[in-house]
Motif scaffolding. Structure first.
Motif, short mmCIF file in Angstrom:
data_model
loop_
_atom_site.label_atom_id
_atom_site.label_comp_id
_atom_site.label_asym_id
_atom_site.label_seq_id
_atom_site.Cartn_x
_atom_site.Cartn_y
_atom_site.Cartn_z
N LEU A 195 4.79 1.93 6.29
CA LEU A 195 3.52 1.17 6.19
C LEU A 195 2.93 1.28 4.90
O LEU A 195 3.09 0.57 4.02
CB LEU A 195 2.10 2.50 6.98
N ALA A 196 3.54 2.53 3.93
CA ALA A 196 4.16 2.48 2.72
C ALA A 196 4.69 1.07 1.95
O ALA A 196 4.15 0.38 0.75
CB ALA A 196 3.95 3.86 1.59
N LEU A 197 5.32 1.05 2.43
CA LEU A 197 6.40 -0.38 1.54
C LEU A 197 5.85 -1.27 2.45
O LEU A 197 6.22 -2.69 1.72
CB LEU A 197 8.08 -0.17 2.65
N MET A 198 5.27 -1.58 3.58
CA MET A 198 4.36 -2.75 4.11
C MET A 198 3.07 -3.35 2.45
O MET A 198 2.90 -4.10 2.00
CB MET A 198 4.04 -2.62 5.29
N GLU A 199 2.50 -2.04 2.73
CA GLU A 199 1.03 -1.54 1.49
C GLU A 199 1.79 -2.23 -0.12
O GLU A 199 1.41 -3.11 -0.37
CB GLU A 199 0.92 -0.32 0.75
N ARG A 200 2.95 -1.55 0.05
CA ARG A 200 3.72 -2.13 -1.54
C ARG A 200 3.85 -3.25 -1.94
O ARG A 200 3.98 -4.19 -3.00
CB ARG A 200 4.89 -1.33 -1.42
N LYS B 174 3.25 5.11 -3.64
CA LYS B 174 2.37 5.78 -2.71
C LYS B 174 2.94 7.74 -2.66
O LYS B 174 4.71 7.29 -2.55
CB LYS B 174 1.83 5.64 -1.25
N GLN B 175 2.18 8.69 -2.28
CA GLN B 175 2.93 9.38 -2.64
C GLN B 175 2.56 9.91 -0.68
O GLN B 175 1.12 9.86 -0.21
CB GLN B 175 2.30 10.83 -3.44
N ILE B 176 3.00 10.46 0.10
CA ILE B 176 3.22 10.86 1.12
C ILE B 176 3.27 11.96 2.15
O ILE B 176 4.19 12.54 1.22
CB ILE B 176 4.01 10.15 2.32
#
Length: 400
Positions: free
Chosen positions: A185-190, A197-199
Motif C-alpha cells: 500500500l505504501a509503495l502504491m501511495e508513493r 512512509k514509516q510503517i
C-alpha cells in the motif's frame, strides 16, 4: 508493479516470512545480519541453527523455507563505518523498502531508525515489526508470548485442560502478512505522492485485531465462560466438532439450520431429527447431549462411510489429516513450491497463498536459502567497492 529492492535487517520468523512474500513476486530481497559476536559460536540469525542441520553449519531446517531466494550480507551496525556502509547500500542499490524486526530501543544506536535512513532516500518505505510497536520500544516478544498476552492461549485447548498455544505461529504469520500488505500500500501511495512512509507493525495489535468473534461479544451479553476454551467444538455453531469413528476421527461442521435439516434426513442420522434440535439455539442449549448422540452413531461406522453420508447431505467435513500426509493432498501437491539443497535433495514447500506471475515463470522452483554472508562480496562490488576495500572491511570486522 515493477520489481522492487528490499533491504531487511531480519531474524526469526515474522519478518523473514513477510519478505519471502516479496521473493514470490520476483523482487530482490537482501537480508542483513550482524557480524560474528566474540565468544558466541553461532553467527547471524539464531534461526539458522534451529532444526536439523541441512547445509553446512549455518543452514538448519527451520531456517530454510522463509529465506529461499534471498541474498545475505553481514554488516556490523554497531560501528559507525558499518552504518555508513548501510546508507551507501540504500543509495547505490536504490533500495525501495527497508525492513527490520530489531528491538525498537536499538534503532537509533544501530542507525536504522526511519529518521536516519529516510535522509538517504526520501521516498524510502520503512517498516518495523516488533512485539508491541514503536510506542513500547523496550518490549521483546516471540509468537507464543504474544499468544499468551493477547488471549489466544485462554481460548485454545479443552475446557477442562490448561491454556495451549496454537499449532502454527499465527501471530508471527499474521504480523508478516500485515507488513507485506502495508508495504504494498505504501509503495502504491508513493507512486501518487512521491513520498516514502514509516510503517509500525505491533505483533500484539495485529493478534488482537483477529478477535472479532470474541471481544465484541463481551459487550453484547456473552459471559466470558462462553468464549473460553472449548476443544474442537465451535462455541456458537452447533454441531461443529470432531467425532470418533470406528477407525479414527472425522470433523464435521453444520453452520445453518438448512444444513441440519439435510443432515437428519440421512437415514444414518435420522434418530436425531427432534423438534428441539431444529434451530441452532435449540441445539446449543442441549449441545453436550447432542455431541454424545452424534458420536454414538459415528463410532459404529468407519470414517469413509460417515464421509459418504455427509457428502450426500452437503455437509462440510474432513478426516483429520496427519501432518506428514498434507504434502500429498492433491490441491497441495499440484501447487507446491520446491527447492533443492546444495547436495541435491529435493525439498517440498508449502504452496503460495496465491500463485504469482513470477512463480509461474520459474515453475515454482526457488533458489535455496543463502549461507551466512554468502553475498557480502558480490553486493559490495556491485556498489563500487574494490577487492582491497572489501578485504579491509573484513579484516576490521565491519563485514563478514
Amino acid at each position: 508493479m515493477k520489481p522492487q529492492v528490499v533491504l531487511s535487517l531480519e531474524q526469526a520468523l515474522t519478518l523473514t516470512y513477510a519478505t519471502l512474500r516479496f521473493v514470490h513476486l520476483g523482487w530482490r530481497v537482501i537480508r542483513v545480519e550482524q557480524t560474528p559476536v566474540s565468544g558466541r559460536k553461532s553467527k547471524g540469525d539464531p534461526n539458522r541453527y534451529i532444526g536439523r542441520q541441512v547445509a553446512g553449519e549455518d543452514r538448519h531446517s527451520y531456517f530454510v523455507a522463509p529465506n529461499l531466494g534471498k541474498e545475505a550480507i553481514a554488516i556490523d551496525l554497531k560501528q559507525a563505518e558499518g552504518q555508513a556502509l548501510l546508507k551507501h547500500l540504500i543509495k547505490e542499490l536504490q533500495v525501495d523498502v527497508f525492513c527490520t524486526n530489531t528491538l525498537p530501543a536499538r534503532h537509533k544506536q544501530l542507525g536504522i531508525d526511519y529518521e536516519t535512513l529516510c535522509k538517504q532516500k526520501e521516498d524510502l518505505v520503512w517498516c518495523c515489526i516488533s512485539a508491541m510497536g514503536l510506542a513500547y520500544p523496550d518490549v521483546p516478544g516471540y509468537d507464543p508470548v504474544m499468544q499468551a498476552l493477547c488471549g489466544y492461549m485462554d481460548i485454545t485447548g479443552h475446557a477442562d485442560g490448561p491454556p495451549l498455544q496454537c499449532g502454527p505461529p499465527l501471530v508471527d504469520l499474521k504480523a508478516g502478512d500485515e507488513a507485506f500488505i502495508q508495504i504494498i500500500l505504501a509503495l502504491m501511495e508513493r507512486n501518487e505522492t512521491g513520498k516514502g512512509k514509516q510503517i509500525d507493525i505491533s505483533m500484539a495489535q495485529v493478534a488482537v485485531s483477529w478477535l472479532h468473534t470474541f471481544l465484541p461479544m463481551l459487550d453484547m451479553g456473552s459471559p466470558p465462560s462462553e468464549l473460553k476454551r472449548s476443544g474442537n467444538e465451535h462455541r456458537q455453531f452447533i454441531p461443529v466438532n470432531a467425532y470418533q469413528t470406528k477407525d479414527g476421527f472425522i470433523y464435521m461442521a453444520i453452520g445453518s439450520d438448512a444444513q441440519w435439516s439435510r443432515f437428519v434426513k440421512q437415514p444414518l442420522f435420522a434418530p436425531l431429527d427432534e423438534e428441539r434440535f431444529t434451530t441452532n439455539e435449540g441445539r446449543r442449549k442441549d449441545k453436550t447431549e447432542l455431541h454424545k448422540s452424534i458420536e454414538a452413531i459415528t463410532q459404529q461406522h468407519p470414517s469413509d462411510k460417515i464421509a459418504k453420508v455427509l457428502a450426500e447431505a452437503g455437509i462440510p467435513h474432513s478426516p483429520i489429516t496427519p501432518i506428514e500426509n498434507v504434502p500429498n493432498l492433491p490441491f497441495v501437491s499440484s501447487n507446491a513450491l520446491r527447492t533443492t539443497t546444495p547436495d541435491g535433495r529435493a525439498v517440498r514447500l508449502p504452496p503460495p497463498a496465491v500463485e504469482t506471475d513470477y512463480l509461474r515463470q520459474i515453475k515454482g522452483t526457488l533458489p535455496f536459502a543463502p549461507a551466512y554472508g554468502e553475498h557480502t562480496d558480490t553486493i559490495l562490488k556491485e556498489v563500487g567497492l574494490s577487492p582491497p576495500e572489501i578485504a579491509s572491511l573484513r579484516e576490521r570486522g565491519i563485514v563478514a
